[in-house]
Design an enzyme around this catalytic site. Structure first.
Site, PDB file in Angstrom:
ATOM      1  N   CYS A 134      24.509 -17.911  28.397  1.00 41.61           N
ATOM      2  CA  CYS A 134      25.643 -17.095  28.831  1.00 41.61           C
ATOM      3  C   CYS A 134      25.698 -17.013  30.355  1.00 41.61           C
ATOM      4  O   CYS A 134      24.682 -16.979  31.021  1.00 41.61           O
ATOM      5  CB  CYS A 134      25.463 -15.667  28.310  1.00 41.61           C
ATOM      6  SG  CYS A 134      25.815 -15.523  26.588  1.00 41.61           S
ATOM      7  N   ASP A 182      22.243  -5.743  25.815  1.00 46.73           N
ATOM      8  CA  ASP A 182      23.044  -6.515  24.862  1.00 46.73           C
ATOM      9  C   ASP A 182      24.019  -5.649  24.067  1.00 46.73           C
ATOM     10  O   ASP A 182      24.992  -6.161  23.523  1.00 46.73           O
ATOM     11  CB  ASP A 182      22.132  -7.265  23.880  1.00 46.73           C
ATOM     12  CG  ASP A 182      21.334  -8.343  24.570  1.00 46.73           C
ATOM     13  OD1 ASP A 182      20.381  -8.855  23.967  1.00 46.73           O
ATOM     14  OD2 ASP A 182      21.647  -8.656  25.736  1.00 46.73           O
ATOM     15  N   ARG A 242      27.177 -17.987  18.194  1.00 45.92           N
ATOM     16  CA  ARG A 242      25.794 -18.239  18.636  1.00 45.92           C
ATOM     17  C   ARG A 242      24.869 -17.143  18.116  1.00 45.92           C
ATOM     18  O   ARG A 242      23.691 -17.361  17.915  1.00 45.92           O
ATOM     19  CB  ARG A 242      25.729 -18.260  20.172  1.00 45.92           C
ATOM     20  CG  ARG A 242      26.317 -19.482  20.824  1.00 45.92           C
ATOM     21  CD  ARG A 242      26.136 -19.432  22.332  1.00 45.92           C
ATOM     22  NE  ARG A 242      24.762 -19.088  22.653  1.00 45.92           N
ATOM     23  CZ  ARG A 242      24.411 -18.317  23.688  1.00 45.92           C
ATOM     24  NH1 ARG A 242      25.327 -17.835  24.477  1.00 45.92           N
ATOM     25  NH2 ARG A 242      23.141 -18.051  23.929  1.00 45.92           N
TER      26      ARG A 242
HETATM   27  C1  EPZ Z   1      16.462 -12.111  26.587  1.00 43.59           C
HETATM   28  O1  EPZ Z   1      16.969 -12.963  27.603  1.00 43.59           O
HETATM   29  C2  EPZ Z   1      17.523 -12.112  25.505  1.00 43.59           C
HETATM   30  N1  EPZ Z   1      17.711 -13.468  25.000  1.00 43.59           N
HETATM   31  C3  EPZ Z   1      18.846 -11.592  26.076  1.00 43.59           C
HETATM   32  O2  EPZ Z   1      19.790 -11.542  25.000  1.00 43.59           O
HETATM   33  C4  EPZ Z   1      18.624 -10.182  26.608  1.00 43.59           C
HETATM   34  O3  EPZ Z   1      19.811  -9.712  27.194  1.00 43.59           O
HETATM   35  C5  EPZ Z   1      17.499 -10.206  27.652  1.00 43.59           C
HETATM   36  O4  EPZ Z   1      16.300 -10.765  27.071  1.00 43.59           O
HETATM   37  C6  EPZ Z   1      17.177  -8.824  28.176  1.00 43.59           C
HETATM   38  O5  EPZ Z   1      16.805  -7.990  27.124  1.00 43.59           O
HETATM   39  C7  EPZ Z   1      16.834 -13.958  24.094  1.00 43.59           C
HETATM   40  O6  EPZ Z   1      15.871 -13.299  23.712  1.00 43.59           O
HETATM   41  C8  EPZ Z   1      17.099 -15.328  23.571  1.00 43.59           C
HETATM   42  P1  EPZ Z   1      14.985 -11.614  30.759  1.00 43.59           P
HETATM   43  P2  EPZ Z   1      16.013 -13.428  28.825  1.00 43.59           P
HETATM   44  O7  EPZ Z   1      14.081 -12.716  31.145  1.00 43.59           O
HETATM   45  O8  EPZ Z   1      14.638 -13.664  28.335  1.00 43.59           O
HETATM   46  C9  EPZ Z   1      15.911 -11.694  35.419  1.00 43.59           C
HETATM   47  C10 EPZ Z   1      21.779 -12.024  23.876  1.00 43.59           C
HETATM   48  O9  EPZ Z   1      22.922 -11.581  24.053  1.00 43.59           O
HETATM   49  N2  EPZ Z   1      14.912 -12.776  35.450  1.00 43.59           N
HETATM   50  O10 EPZ Z   1      14.394 -10.340  30.229  1.00 43.59           O
HETATM   51  O11 EPZ Z   1      16.706 -14.515  29.549  1.00 43.59           O
HETATM   52  C11 EPZ Z   1      17.194 -12.177  34.768  1.00 43.59           C
HETATM   53  O12 EPZ Z   1      18.003 -12.822  35.723  1.00 43.59           O
HETATM   54  C12 EPZ Z   1      20.945 -12.408  25.077  1.00 43.59           C
HETATM   55  O13 EPZ Z   1      21.225 -12.152  22.757  1.00 43.59           O
HETATM   56  C13 EPZ Z   1      14.505 -13.254  36.685  1.00 43.59           C
HETATM   57  O14 EPZ Z   1      14.950 -12.798  37.739  1.00 43.59           O
HETATM   58  O15 EPZ Z   1      16.050 -12.112  29.713  1.00 43.59           O
HETATM   59  C14 EPZ Z   1      17.805 -10.920  34.258  1.00 43.59           C
HETATM   60  O16 EPZ Z   1      18.477 -10.289  35.323  1.00 43.59           O
HETATM   61  C15 EPZ Z   1      21.703 -12.289  26.384  1.00 43.59           C
HETATM   62  N3  EPZ Z   1      13.596 -14.270  36.719  1.00 43.59           N
HETATM   63  C16 EPZ Z   1      16.597 -10.080  33.852  1.00 43.59           C
HETATM   64  O17 EPZ Z   1      15.478 -10.632  34.552  1.00 43.59           O
HETATM   65  C17 EPZ Z   1      13.080 -14.805  35.555  1.00 43.59           C
HETATM   66  O18 EPZ Z   1      12.230 -15.712  35.656  1.00 43.59           O
HETATM   67  C18 EPZ Z   1      16.338 -10.068  32.361  1.00 43.59           C
HETATM   68  O19 EPZ Z   1      15.940 -11.328  32.012  1.00 43.59           O
HETATM   69  C19 EPZ Z   1      13.518 -14.301  34.320  1.00 43.59           C
HETATM   70  C20 EPZ Z   1      14.425 -13.284  34.280  1.00 43.59           C
END
Ligand code: EPZ
Length: 417
Positions: A116, A305, A397
């Site tokens: 996304c 979410d 998705r």
């Molecule tokens: C998981 O994504 C979920 N996806 C997301 O759900 C969910 O919104 C998110 O966790 C937060 O709860 C899956 O589990 C497949 P993060 P993820 O790493 O792992 C920043 C849905 O709708 N960040 O916790 O990608 C990032 O930019 C999806 O089902 C960094 O800066 O989320 C964001 O601002 C959408 N550097 C925040 O952390 C990194 O290396 C949260 O990211 C990693 C993340």
């Protein structure tokens, strides 16, 4: 392009079975590669993201197929450690295969993940943590090239409880020599489900659900069975749709405590919520009340979410709601589209202010991401006339047969595809 037709004005009533969790399924599918095993999974939702993960597994040389909501994998034949761009770009969580491949093959080659458009969505925390385990990671023409060699357990502190980075460390550390202590870990229920699965695969791992996870290595069992837990965000979505329509709906299979923050605000909006073991019933008033201040946060805080779908449910509430989005920098993409229905929302930086309106009128909307698309359907359920949501496959998705589920509750909705 999917075209969702929603004709508003119907109360949702009845029983809705809640699907298995997308965000638990995807890391567990990746984890199946960590060691050679024959795997049986139950309650896996039929989603395009799951299809994409199964394609990656087959590309890696595994046998992987879904029959209904069961998935069968044989990862003993895994023979490849690179994931081509075409497979990576289909979903963000493909980056989770990195830790699994480093554990299994000692190397991985994959391009930056898609997903996304919620903002930059970097993977710096993943890479930094894997480097601390001893992985050599470089970039080569937009691809990430990892050479694991012998990983060594260590203490890793995440500056932010990234879900994906936590999962990548859990997978890679299974192959590390010595103990890995991950501090500042994400605490989501999906992390606990991943730990349970890794244990079934033979990993010695504990602490998931807290901010400190300890991984001591792995004695592969060669087989694992698991049942995917219910999807708490899908449950929150159906609850918001019921609330928005003044409905009376039972969410069968839902674990209320896993989205208790969402239920807290639905109750504050005027809904009666009765929780039983593995189900809950929500009865909504004719008109909801605004709920004041909502701030998204890592689990156990209010889930980002669920932010778009709760926003959609409150568009006609009496009173104001103010949502601060702290997780993603671009997660109000649904707002301009909801305004086309007549919603009164102003966005300033990471804060959206919703003032309830008496009427919403159907319009043509375009879904830009998974949960924003679901929010447009929720809003369409309460708008007069027909709302058409144009959707390049975002909603499917994460939501299994959402049109059928909503229609079974009395919604006047259908999907052209
Ligand atoms: C998981 O994504 C979920 N996806 C997301 O759900 C969910 O919104 C998110 O966790 C937060 O709860 C899956 O589990 C497949 P993060 P993820 O790493 O792992 C920043 C849905 O709708 N960040 O916790 O990608 C990032 O930019 C999806 O089902 C960094 O800066 O989320 C964001 O601002 C959408 N550097 C925040 O952390 C990194 O290396 C949260 O990211 C990693 C993340």
């Amino acid at each position: 392009m999917d075209l969702w037709h929603v004709r508003g004005g119907k109360r949702l009533t009845g029983v809705c079975p809640i699907q298995g969790s997308k965000n638990a399924s995807l890391p567990i599918l990746a984890a199946s590669v960590v060691s050679p095993a024959r795997i049986e999974l139950e309650n896996v939702p039929r989603l395009s993201d799951v299809d994409a993960a199964l394609r990656i597994l087959r590309h890696l040389g595994c046998r992987a197929e879904q029959q209904g909501n069961a998935v069968y994998i044989d990862s003993s034949t895994c023979s490849c450690s690179d994931i081509p761009h075409a497979l990576m770009e289909e979903m963000r969580s493909s980056v989770i295969f990195m830790g699994a491949l480093i554990a299994r093959c000692g190397e991985a080659r994959l391009s930056l993940p898609g997903g996304c458009q919620l903002g930059k969505r970097p993977i710096d925390l993943h890479l930094s943590a894997l480097r601390q385990l001893g992985a050599e990671i470089g970039e080569d023409g937009g691809e990430i090239v990892c050479r694991g060699g012998k990983l060594r357990g260590t203490r890793i502190a995440l500056p932010f409880p990234s879900v994906g980075a936590t999962e990548n460390v859990m997978l890679a550390a299974c192959a590390a020599e010595g103990e890995t202590v991950l501090c500042g870990a994400a605490r989501e229920p999906e992390i606990v489900a991943l730990q349970d699965f890794l244990r079934a695969m033979g990993a010695r791992i504990r602490g998931a659900g807290s901010d400190r996870i300890v991984i001591e290595g792995m004695e592969p069992t060669g087989r694992a069975c698991a049942r995917i837990p219910p999807d708490r965000i899908v449950a929150a979505t159906i609850a918001c749709a019921a609330a928005a329509t003044g409905g009376d709906v039972e969410l069968r299979g839902a674990e209320a405590q896993q989205f208790s923050t969402v239920l807290h605000f639905l109750n504050r909006a005027g809904c009666d919520i009765m929780c039983r073991k593995r189900s809950l019933r929500l009865i909504a008033p004719g008109i909801l009340r605004g709920v004041g201040e909502i701030v998204t946060a890592p689990y156990p805080g209010f889930p980002t979410d669920a932010q778009p779908v709760l926003m959609a449910a409150l568009l006609k509430a009496r009173g104001e709601t103010r949502i601060t989005e702290t997780i993603f920098e671009n997660r109000f993409r649904q707002v301009p589209e909801l305004r086309r229905l007549g919603a009164d929302i102003t966005v300033s930086g990471r804060v959206a202010e919703i003032r309830g309106v008496r009427r919403l009128r159907g319009a043509t909307l375009t879904a830009g991401d998974l949960r924003g698309g679901a929010a447009m359907l929720v809003a369409g359920l309460t708008a007069e006339g027909e709302t058409l949501v144009r959707d390049r496959g975002h909603i499917m998705r994460g939501y299994e047969a959402l049109d059928l589920r909503l229609r079974a509750l009395g919604a006047d909705i259908d999907r052209e595809y």
